[in-house]
Write a protein that holds these residues in place. Structure first.
Motif, PDB file in Angstrom:
ATOM      1  N   ILE A  12       4.929   2.250   1.740  1.00  0.00           N
ATOM      2  CA  ILE A  12       4.146   2.050   2.473  1.00  0.00           C
ATOM      3  C   ILE A  12       2.683   1.555   1.554  1.00  0.00           C
ATOM      4  O   ILE A  12       2.147   2.445   0.985  1.00  0.00           O
ATOM      5  N   HIS A  39       5.271  -2.222   3.131  1.00  0.00           N
ATOM      6  CA  HIS A  39       5.118  -2.408   4.542  1.00  0.00           C
ATOM      7  C   HIS A  39       3.687  -1.774   4.732  1.00  0.00           C
ATOM      8  O   HIS A  39       3.538  -0.506   4.463  1.00  0.00           O
ATOM      9  N   VAL A  85       0.467  -0.519   7.300  1.00  0.00           N
ATOM     10  CA  VAL A  85       0.224  -0.036   8.901  1.00  0.00           C
ATOM     11  C   VAL A  85      -1.091  -0.182   9.440  1.00  0.00           C
ATOM     12  O   VAL A  85      -1.465   0.152  10.191  1.00  0.00           O
ATOM     13  N   SER A  86      -1.771  -0.938   8.584  1.00  0.00           N
ATOM     14  CA  SER A  86      -3.513  -1.125   9.197  1.00  0.00           C
ATOM     15  C   SER A  86      -4.104  -2.283   8.678  1.00  0.00           C
ATOM     16  O   SER A  86      -5.234  -2.838   8.825  1.00  0.00           O
ATOM     17  N   ASP A 112       3.881  -6.190   7.887  1.00  0.00           N
ATOM     18  CA  ASP A 112       2.982  -5.279   8.811  1.00  0.00           C
ATOM     19  C   ASP A 112       3.365  -5.500  10.131  1.00  0.00           C
ATOM     20  O   ASP A 112       4.498  -6.106  10.382  1.00  0.00           O
ATOM     21  N   HIS A 113       2.534  -4.995  11.148  1.00  0.00           N
ATOM     22  CA  HIS A 113       3.097  -4.626  12.300  1.00  0.00           C
ATOM     23  C   HIS A 113       2.315  -5.829  13.337  1.00  0.00           C
ATOM     24  O   HIS A 113       1.227  -6.103  13.262  1.00  0.00           O
ATOM     25  N   THR A 137      -4.627  -2.376  15.545  1.00  0.00           N
ATOM     26  CA  THR A 137      -5.151  -0.757  15.226  1.00  0.00           C
ATOM     27  C   THR A 137      -6.620  -0.521  15.273  1.00  0.00           C
ATOM     28  O   THR A 137      -6.972   0.654  15.359  1.00  0.00           O
ATOM     29  N   LEU A 152      -0.508   2.139  16.422  1.00  0.00           N
ATOM     30  CA  LEU A 152       0.226   0.698  16.423  1.00  0.00           C
ATOM     31  C   LEU A 152      -0.233   0.302  18.194  1.00  0.00           C
ATOM     32  O   LEU A 152       0.793   0.460  18.731  1.00  0.00           O
ATOM     33  N   VAL A 177       6.738  -3.714  17.408  1.00  0.00           N
ATOM     34  CA  VAL A 177       6.504  -2.263  17.654  1.00  0.00           C
ATOM     35  C   VAL A 177       7.008  -1.762  18.860  1.00  0.00           C
ATOM     36  O   VAL A 177       7.182  -2.449  19.858  1.00  0.00           O
ATOM     37  N   GLU A 202      13.957   4.590   8.061  1.00  0.00           N
ATOM     38  CA  GLU A 202      12.735   5.257   8.047  1.00  0.00           C
ATOM     39  C   GLU A 202      12.621   6.986   8.273  1.00  0.00           C
ATOM     40  O   GLU A 202      13.192   7.113   9.522  1.00  0.00           O
ATOM     41  N   ASP A 212       9.671   9.868   8.590  1.00  0.00           N
ATOM     42  CA  ASP A 212       8.237  10.001   8.516  1.00  0.00           C
ATOM     43  C   ASP A 212       8.052  11.567   8.680  1.00  0.00           C
ATOM     44  O   ASP A 212       6.867  11.830   8.134  1.00  0.00           O
TER      45      ASP A 212
END
Length: 281
Positions: free
Chosen positions: A33, A60, A62-63, A94-95, A99, A109, A142, A246, A248
């Motif tokens: 991450i 990867h 996330v923001s 990334d996604h 966000t 997300l 997502v 994955e 988490d």
């Protein structure tokens, strides 16, 4: 970017740093991450430096909030570019979401409206990021729990067009497709069949929480059978694609996680003969 097959990997989590360093397990690569390593020095970077001596790494995020109407965060992108220079990952991702709203990070997300206006906006921002980084990136689909009345196309049409027009690659999350298909009552196979195989660079596999009427992407369970089944279909359509699991929350022992990864390996070998010989160094 060439479509490189790394084999079968895991998300690198702090619980397993020592297992990886001491055991040098039979895992082909690791995904980190990005935000967890953006501060120079410290224990995460200390462990990562040791691990990347023996394993390929992908990053990867996330923001990035690529779909937000807030300006792109240049401070964030600069830190990300510095990390890429330090880590030398095979690729970064990334996604396909937003966000932040009004400069406030939701820490979630959030799905985009699937409109022509949104498509044009996201494509331009991805191009800006790729120009800034000097390399292609991957965008991940997502999971979602709502749709917009203004939608002009479905999710897979939007996803496909974003990646074609921005000339980026796909991080195809198999679990997210299953989750969204259940929540919105669409055909997951229609989703898969609509995508360009040349764009699919990586697969994510994960578990979720099934509440009957709806499903939530929680990453706190083993990969369930319906997701394994969808993975089999994805292999038939897309061939050898770098695949990872994955996890988490409710993170199991490293031995249990690698055993689950072996399920993915075995499934892939059943559908693509000699797939391991196609792993690129």
């Amino acid at each position: 970017m060439l479509k490189k097959f790394l084999g079968f990997g895991l998300g690198l989590r702090t619980n397993h740093y020592n297992d990886v360093i001491e055991q040098k397990p039979d895992v082909d690569w690791f995904e980190i991450i990005s935000e967890n390593y953006m501060v120079a020095g410290g224990k995460p970077r200390y462990y990562l430096d040791q691990i990347r001596e023996n394993y390929p790494i992908v990053m990867h995020g996330v923001s990035m909030s690529i779909g937000s109407t807030d300006p792109l965060n240049i401070e964030y992108l600069t830190k990300l570019k510095t990390l890429i220079a330090d880590v030398q990952p095979e690729w970064f991702s990334d996604h396909l979401c937003f966000t932040s709203v009004g400069g406030v990070n939701s820490h979630d997300l959030l799905p985009l409206p699937y409109t022509e206006e949104s498509l044009t906006h996201v494509v331009e921002r991805i191009k800006q990021v790729q120009d800034f980084m000097g390399r292609q990136m991957l965008m991940e689909n997502v999971s979602s729990y709502l749709t917009y009345k203004t939608d002009e196309m479905n999710e897979w049409q939007f996803y496909r067009e974003v990646c074609e027009q921005a000339d980026c690659r796909m991080l195809l999350d198999i679990n997210n497709i299953y989750v969204s298909a259940r929540n919105h009552d669409f055909d997951a196979m229609e989703y898969l069949r609509s995508l360009n195989p040349e764009r699919v660079q990586q697969f994510h596999l994960a578990g979720h929480s099934d509440f009957g009427d709806y499903v939530v992407d929680t990453h706190d369970h083993d990969v369930p059978d319906p997701v394994w089944q969808l993975y089999k279909e994805a292999l038939k359509l897309f061939g050898p694609v770098s695949t990872m699991i994955e996890r988490d929350a409710n993170i199991p022992s490293f031995a249990d996680l690698t055993a689950e990864l072996n399920i993915a390996r075995n499934i892939a070998e059943q559908h693509i003969p000699n797939i391991r010989s196609q792993i690129e160094a």
